[in-house]
Design a protein around this motif. Structure first.
Motif, PDB file in Angstrom:
ATOM      1  N   LEU A   1      16.829  -9.271   1.448  1.00 48.86           N
ATOM      2  CA  LEU A   1      16.487 -10.652   1.053  1.00 48.86           C
ATOM      3  C   LEU A   1      15.724 -10.676  -0.273  1.00 48.86           C
ATOM      4  O   LEU A   1      15.249 -11.734  -0.696  1.00 48.86           O
ATOM      5  CB  LEU A   1      15.573 -11.294   2.115  1.00 48.86           C
ATOM      6  CG  LEU A   1      16.104 -11.440   3.541  1.00 48.86           C
ATOM      7  CD1 LEU A   1      14.999 -11.925   4.474  1.00 48.86           C
ATOM      8  CD2 LEU A   1      17.279 -12.408   3.568  1.00 48.86           C
ATOM      9  N   ALA A   2      15.548  -9.485  -0.876  1.00 45.73           N
ATOM     10  CA  ALA A   2      14.719  -9.331  -2.077  1.00 45.73           C
ATOM     11  C   ALA A   2      13.269  -9.728  -1.787  1.00 45.73           C
ATOM     12  O   ALA A   2      12.545 -10.235  -2.652  1.00 45.73           O
ATOM     13  CB  ALA A   2      15.278 -10.122  -3.263  1.00 45.73           C
TER      14      ALA A   2
ATOM     15  N   LYS B   1      13.032 -14.802  -1.141  1.00 41.72           N
ATOM     16  CA  LYS B   1      12.916 -13.887  -2.292  1.00 41.72           C
ATOM     17  C   LYS B   1      11.468 -13.792  -2.798  1.00 41.72           C
ATOM     18  O   LYS B   1      10.808 -14.820  -2.988  1.00 41.72           O
ATOM     19  CB  LYS B   1      13.827 -14.397  -3.419  1.00 41.72           C
ATOM     20  CG  LYS B   1      13.997 -13.422  -4.532  1.00 41.72           C
ATOM     21  CD  LYS B   1      15.014 -13.893  -5.539  1.00 41.72           C
ATOM     22  CE  LYS B   1      14.917 -12.951  -6.737  1.00 41.72           C
ATOM     23  NZ  LYS B   1      15.598 -13.441  -7.877  1.00 41.72           N
TER      24      LYS B   1
ATOM     25  N   THR C   1      23.828 -12.126   4.193  1.00 42.56           N
ATOM     26  CA  THR C   1      22.840 -11.365   3.396  1.00 42.56           C
ATOM     27  C   THR C   1      22.262 -10.187   4.183  1.00 42.56           C
ATOM     28  O   THR C   1      22.007  -9.122   3.611  1.00 42.56           O
ATOM     29  CB  THR C   1      21.684 -12.307   2.958  1.00 42.56           C
ATOM     30  OG1 THR C   1      22.253 -13.477   2.396  1.00 42.56           O
ATOM     31  CG2 THR C   1      20.775 -11.643   1.941  1.00 42.56           C
TER      32      THR C   1
ATOM     33  N   GLU D   1      24.157 -22.699   6.774  1.00 46.25           N
ATOM     34  CA  GLU D   1      22.921 -21.999   6.374  1.00 46.25           C
ATOM     35  C   GLU D   1      22.793 -20.680   7.149  1.00 46.25           C
ATOM     36  O   GLU D   1      22.468 -19.641   6.570  1.00 46.25           O
ATOM     37  CB  GLU D   1      21.700 -22.885   6.668  1.00 46.25           C
ATOM     38  CG  GLU D   1      21.495 -23.993   5.643  1.00 46.25           C
ATOM     39  CD  GLU D   1      20.412 -24.994   6.045  1.00 46.25           C
ATOM     40  OE1 GLU D   1      19.911 -25.687   5.155  1.00 46.25           O
ATOM     41  OE2 GLU D   1      20.079 -25.106   7.254  1.00 46.25           O
TER      42      GLU D   1
ATOM     43  N   LYS E   1      24.812 -17.888   5.842  1.00 45.90           N
ATOM     44  CA  LYS E   1      24.261 -17.245   4.631  1.00 45.90           C
ATOM     45  C   LYS E   1      23.279 -16.136   4.999  1.00 45.90           C
ATOM     46  O   LYS E   1      23.236 -15.086   4.362  1.00 45.90           O
ATOM     47  CB  LYS E   1      23.549 -18.288   3.750  1.00 45.90           C
ATOM     48  CG  LYS E   1      24.532 -19.153   2.997  1.00 45.90           C
ATOM     49  CD  LYS E   1      23.797 -20.016   1.978  1.00 45.90           C
ATOM     50  CE  LYS E   1      24.788 -20.959   1.319  1.00 45.90           C
ATOM     51  NZ  LYS E   1      24.214 -22.219   0.890  1.00 45.90           N
ATOM     52  N   TRP E   2      22.477 -16.375   6.039  1.00 47.03           N
ATOM     53  CA  TRP E   2      21.544 -15.325   6.497  1.00 47.03           C
ATOM     54  C   TRP E   2      22.339 -14.125   7.013  1.00 47.03           C
ATOM     55  O   TRP E   2      21.998 -12.978   6.728  1.00 47.03           O
ATOM     56  CB  TRP E   2      20.617 -15.863   7.603  1.00 47.03           C
ATOM     57  CG  TRP E   2      19.596 -16.835   7.103  1.00 47.03           C
ATOM     58  CD1 TRP E   2      19.690 -18.202   7.118  1.00 47.03           C
ATOM     59  CD2 TRP E   2      18.326 -16.536   6.498  1.00 47.03           C
ATOM     60  NE1 TRP E   2      18.566 -18.770   6.572  1.00 47.03           N
ATOM     61  CE2 TRP E   2      17.711 -17.776   6.177  1.00 47.03           C
ATOM     62  CE3 TRP E   2      17.650 -15.362   6.200  1.00 47.03           C
ATOM     63  CZ2 TRP E   2      16.448 -17.861   5.588  1.00 47.03           C
ATOM     64  CZ3 TRP E   2      16.387 -15.444   5.610  1.00 47.03           C
ATOM     65  CH2 TRP E   2      15.808 -16.672   5.304  1.00 47.03           C
TER      66      TRP E   2
ATOM     67  N   LEU F   1      11.919 -21.779   4.966  1.00 42.75           N
ATOM     68  CA  LEU F   1      13.035 -20.858   4.719  1.00 42.75           C
ATOM     69  C   LEU F   1      14.326 -21.460   5.275  1.00 42.75           C
ATOM     70  O   LEU F   1      14.552 -21.424   6.486  1.00 42.75           O
ATOM     71  CB  LEU F   1      12.776 -19.504   5.398  1.00 42.75           C
ATOM     72  CG  LEU F   1      11.485 -18.759   5.051  1.00 42.75           C
ATOM     73  CD1 LEU F   1      11.377 -17.462   5.862  1.00 42.75           C
ATOM     74  CD2 LEU F   1      11.427 -18.437   3.554  1.00 42.75           C
TER      75      LEU F   1
ATOM     76  N   THR G   1      17.444 -20.931   3.359  1.00 42.96           N
ATOM     77  CA  THR G   1      18.488 -19.959   2.980  1.00 42.96           C
ATOM     78  C   THR G   1      17.802 -18.647   2.594  1.00 42.96           C
ATOM     79  O   THR G   1      16.597 -18.633   2.298  1.00 42.96           O
ATOM     80  CB  THR G   1      19.303 -20.464   1.763  1.00 42.96           C
ATOM     81  OG1 THR G   1      18.432 -20.487   0.624  1.00 42.96           O
ATOM     82  CG2 THR G   1      19.889 -21.847   2.000  1.00 42.96           C
ATOM     83  N   PRO G   2      18.553 -17.544   2.555  1.00 41.38           N
ATOM     84  CA  PRO G   2      17.950 -16.250   2.203  1.00 41.38           C
ATOM     85  C   PRO G   2      17.237 -16.285   0.851  1.00 41.38           C
ATOM     86  O   PRO G   2      16.215 -15.617   0.678  1.00 41.38           O
ATOM     87  CB  PRO G   2      19.153 -15.308   2.163  1.00 41.38           C
ATOM     88  CG  PRO G   2      20.188 -15.966   3.004  1.00 41.38           C
ATOM     89  CD  PRO G   2      19.980 -17.434   2.926  1.00 41.38           C
ATOM     90  N   ALA G   3      17.738 -17.081  -0.063  1.00 35.51           N
ATOM     91  CA  ALA G   3      17.116 -17.148  -1.406  1.00 35.51           C
ATOM     92  C   ALA G   3      15.668 -17.633  -1.318  1.00 35.51           C
ATOM     93  O   ALA G   3      14.834 -17.257  -2.146  1.00 35.51           O
ATOM     94  CB  ALA G   3      17.939 -18.070  -2.305  1.00 35.51           C
ATOM     95  N   ASP G   4      15.359 -18.434  -0.284  1.00 35.76           N
ATOM     96  CA  ASP G   4      13.981 -18.944  -0.125  1.00 35.76           C
ATOM     97  C   ASP G   4      12.981 -17.819   0.177  1.00 35.76           C
ATOM     98  O   ASP G   4      11.771 -17.992   0.000  1.00 35.76           O
ATOM     99  CB  ASP G   4      13.920 -19.973   1.019  1.00 35.76           C
ATOM    100  CG  ASP G   4      14.754 -21.213   0.730  1.00 35.76           C
ATOM    101  OD1 ASP G   4      14.866 -21.575  -0.457  1.00 35.76           O
ATOM    102  OD2 ASP G   4      15.302 -21.798   1.682  1.00 35.76           O
TER     103      ASP G   4
END
Ligand code: SIN
Length: 332
Positions: free
Chosen positions: A185-186, A166, A306, A299, A302-303, A159, A161-164
């Motif tokens: 974070l979806a 998801k 989000t 990075e 970004k967390w 992990l 970034t937050p997208a990781d």
């Protein structure tokens, strides 16, 4: 008349002698302390210190029995057990008080405290101390805060970034703030007891979890997670708690001595927590069983971007003034 008087005097002396004899042989008060972590953790060591101090200072009056690793009760049951008198002291994480007060949810807000010094300043402030009292209407007494440390994110997947995160399933403590944090974070949050985390990770029923370095180390989560992101994204601290019925029923001198011993034990446990957040992280890195990811400044931002919008959802519940006081504790 004279005979009557001496019979009375004799009887009084006998009653007095008997009552001193019975108090000399009175059973010590048994104080059961239940917690869910291992004995070598900050909380485990605090409990042992407390037991030792009580044995030294209240010999014959109070005996402390410690039940670690959720042997007696998990955190979701222990507060009920306190109210029923089945245990007398517990220190669940601040994330586990939702049924008793919603105000403590403030401590779960992601990226609220810059570091442990800020958390300490807030807890010791007037605002922080007033939060200890929020459990009183439910028959509990908050005796003090204790630190564990900042939480890290672990997952099967790296992990950065937050997208990781998801679409991944994360175990969380029973907190709606933590649920909202993972929803931001979806990802899918699952409220599960601490005792189940290792197996859930090992069997891949979940993808990840969040916890402190000391908990990740002592419960060996790092052996069943390929990646740990050093995120420091939230706080995992405790409230040491008892029931009003038990605490107020104690003799005054015993209660005073117990509180003193507890304050000293908490100070000791906090020191252990500070040391272990470094040494357990290093031990995990040295084990080479997992990949510890350090975030770049960008990075990490970004967390923050989000997760932090979660604050707005809980502002009305925790109170704007309380939130401002917590934010202000980031400044020395
Ligand atoms: C604890 O530190 O007491 C347990 C934390 C958790 O449930 O993850």
């Amino acid at each position: 008349m004279k005979i009557k008087m001496s019979v009375l005097a004799l009887a009084t002396a006998a009653v007095f002698a008997l009552s001193s004899l019975s108090s000399a042989f009175a059973e010590p008060i048994k104080l059961k302390f239940s917690h869910v972590v291992a004995e070598n953790t900050p909380k485990g060591q605090m409990a042992t210190k407390f037991k030792d101090l009580v044995a030294e200072r209240l010999k014959g009056k109070v005996v402390v029995e410690i039940y670690p690793n959720g042997q007696l009760f998990g955190d979701n049951k222990v507060l009920e057990a306190l109210l029923l008198g089945d245990v007398h002291l517990a220190s669940p994480s601040l994330s586990k008080f939702k049924k008793y007060t919603k105000k403590l949810q403030i401590f779960d807000l992601p990226f609220l405290f810059n570091d442990m010094a800020a958390a300490e300043r807030f807890q010791q402030s007037e605002a922080g101390q007033s939060l200890l009292k929020t459990v009183e209407k439910k028959g509990l007494i908050g005796l003090g805060y204790m630190h564990n440390g900042m939480k890290q994110l672990s997952a099967a997947k790296a992990l950065h970034t937050p997208a990781d995160a998801k679409g991944l399933k994360f175990r969380i403590m029973s907190s709606d703030v933590l649920a909202a944090q993972f929803e931001a974070l979806a990802a899918t949050p699952l409220k599960k007891p601490y005792s189940e985390v290792f197996t859930l990770l090992q069997t891949k029923a979940i993808d990840g979890q969040e916890n402190t370095w000391s908990n990740i180390h002592s419960k060996k989560f790092y052996e069943v997670q390929d990646n740990i992101t050093s995120s420091d994204h939230g706080l995992l601290d405790y409230m040491v708690v008892t029931s009003a019925e038990f605490w107020k029923g104690l003799p005054d001198d015993v209660r005073t001595e117990l509180k003193k011993a507890l304050d000293e034990s908490i100070a000791f446990g906090n020191k252990v927590a500070a040391e272990k957040s470094k040494s357990d992280k290093q031990a995990i890195i040295d084990s080479k069983r997992t990949n510890v990811i350090e975030l770049s400044k960008e990075e990490r931002q970004k967390w923050i971007d989000t997760m932090q919008p979660v604050w707005k959802k809980f502002e009305a519940i925790v109170g704007k003034d309380m939130l401002d006081a917590a934010i202000a504790s980031n400044k020395e």
